[in-house]
Design a protein around this motif. Structure first.
Motif, PDB file in Angstrom:
ATOM      1  N   TRP A 100       0.826  -1.212   0.000  1.00 40.36           N
ATOM      2  CA  TRP A 100       0.000   0.000   0.000  1.00 40.36           C
ATOM      3  C   TRP A 100       0.855   1.256   0.000  1.00 40.36           C
ATOM      4  O   TRP A 100       1.876   1.320   0.692  1.00 40.36           O
ATOM      5  CB  TRP A 100      -0.922   0.008   1.223  1.00 40.36           C
TER       6      TRP A 100
ATOM      7  N   ASN B  84      -6.040 -12.024   5.613  1.00 37.81           N
ATOM      8  CA  ASN B  84      -6.340 -10.617   5.293  1.00 37.81           C
ATOM      9  C   ASN B  84      -5.167 -10.052   4.486  1.00 37.81           C
ATOM     10  O   ASN B  84      -4.283  -9.374   5.014  1.00 37.81           O
ATOM     11  CB  ASN B  84      -6.561  -9.817   6.580  1.00 37.81           C
TER      12      ASN B  84
ATOM     13  N   THR C 195      -2.659  -6.667   4.628  1.00 40.85           N
ATOM     14  CA  THR C 195      -2.897  -5.829   5.814  1.00 40.85           C
ATOM     15  C   THR C 195      -1.817  -5.979   6.889  1.00 40.85           C
ATOM     16  O   THR C 195      -1.941  -5.432   7.981  1.00 40.85           O
ATOM     17  CB  THR C 195      -4.271  -6.112   6.468  1.00 40.85           C
TER      18      THR C 195
ATOM     19  N   LYS D 261       0.829  -3.095   4.717  1.00 31.25           N
ATOM     20  CA  LYS D 261       0.248  -1.845   5.253  1.00 31.25           C
ATOM     21  C   LYS D 261      -1.040  -1.329   4.602  1.00 31.25           C
ATOM     22  O   LYS D 261      -1.316  -0.114   4.657  1.00 31.25           O
ATOM     23  CB  LYS D 261       1.292  -0.707   5.178  1.00 31.25           C
TER      24      LYS D 261
ATOM     25  N   LYS E  57      -6.838  -1.440   6.989  1.00 33.54           N
ATOM     26  CA  LYS E  57      -7.573  -2.681   7.225  1.00 33.54           C
ATOM     27  C   LYS E  57      -9.052  -2.621   6.846  1.00 33.54           C
ATOM     28  O   LYS E  57      -9.596  -3.579   6.313  1.00 33.54           O
ATOM     29  CB  LYS E  57      -7.416  -3.100   8.688  1.00 33.54           C
TER      30      LYS E  57
ATOM     31  N   ALA F 146      -9.364  -2.704   3.115  1.00 31.95           N
ATOM     32  CA  ALA F 146      -8.998  -4.038   2.629  1.00 31.95           C
ATOM     33  C   ALA F 146     -10.121  -5.044   2.897  1.00 31.95           C
ATOM     34  O   ALA F 146     -10.409  -5.898   2.048  1.00 31.95           O
ATOM     35  CB  ALA F 146      -7.705  -4.503   3.296  1.00 31.95           C
TER      36      ALA F 146
ATOM     37  N   ASN G 277      -8.795  -6.819  12.585  1.00 30.76           N
ATOM     38  CA  ASN G 277      -9.401  -7.360  11.365  1.00 30.76           C
ATOM     39  C   ASN G 277     -10.668  -8.152  11.695  1.00 30.76           C
ATOM     40  O   ASN G 277     -11.672  -8.030  10.997  1.00 30.76           O
ATOM     41  CB  ASN G 277      -8.395  -8.256  10.630  1.00 30.76           C
TER      42      ASN G 277
END
Ligand code: ADP
Length: 177
Positions: free
Chosen positions: A89, A123, A126, A130, A133, A136, A167
């Protein structure tokens, strides 16, 4: 939550312990292993997964961001590991969202071709990569939904495995559990 004939489940835990046909790995483009979930999968799955990754690397030179490849699952309870490479990211990169969407969609396409009935996703992006969250989580769920609504497949269960509390809470909110 159910989408057509497929149940979406949310579990808090470690993806290497899950008994499903396929688990998804948040790999990096080298396919040679790394930290986080990638490290855990290679550590517990044994050397066979890495050998197969190296063979793919020799054949096609790794895996591009947003794309996916698969190996068997070595010593893990799953049958296959689908390796996908999430985007790193950054604020400047407006392709992040599409690339993360592609990770989920392309992993499910491989699952479809392998005729798997159950798959578990971590996930993606994440951790070290980075990705914010909440964003994402929305992308993950929307991409899975869109695949399940538009494709023919054998999937009965899609599991989101959340390793960390944040998450897990975000997915609970979005999925309405
Ligand atoms: P990325 O480089 O794509 O960010 P990471 O492995 O650093 O990949 O993190 C992706 C997600 O995987 C993070 O949310 C992290 O908490 C989670 N994670 C780490 N270890 C495990 C595991 N054993 N099972 C499931 N998820 C895990």
């Amino acid at each position: 939550m159910k989408i057509k004939n497929t149940t979406i489940e949310l579990i808090k835990g470690d993806i290497t312990t899950i008994e499903v046909d396929a688990i998804v790995n948040a790999a990096n483009s080298s396919l040679l292993g790394g930290g986080g979930v990638d490290g855990a999968i290679h550590r517990k799955g044994g050397s066979q997964i890495l050998e197969e990754c190296k063979a793919i690397r020799n054949r096609q030179g790794g895996c591009k961001t947003g794309e996916a490849v698969y190996t068997t699952a070595g010593l893990l309870p799953a049958k296959y590991v689908i390796h996908t490479v999430g985007p790193v990211w950054s604020k400047e990169n407006n392709k992040n969202n599409q690339l993360l969407t592609n990770c989920y969609y392309n992993s499910l396409s491989i699952a479809k071709n392998l005729q798997v009935t159950s798959i578990a996703f971590p996930n993606i992006s994440t951790g070290v990569y980075k990705f914010p969250k909440k964003e994402a989580a929305n992308i993950a769920i929307n991409s899975v939904r869109s695949f399940l609504e538009s494709e023919n497949h054998h999937l009965k269960t899609v599991i989101f495995i959340c390793f960390d509390d944040e998450n897990y809470r975000l997915y609970q909110e979005i999925l309405g559990d």
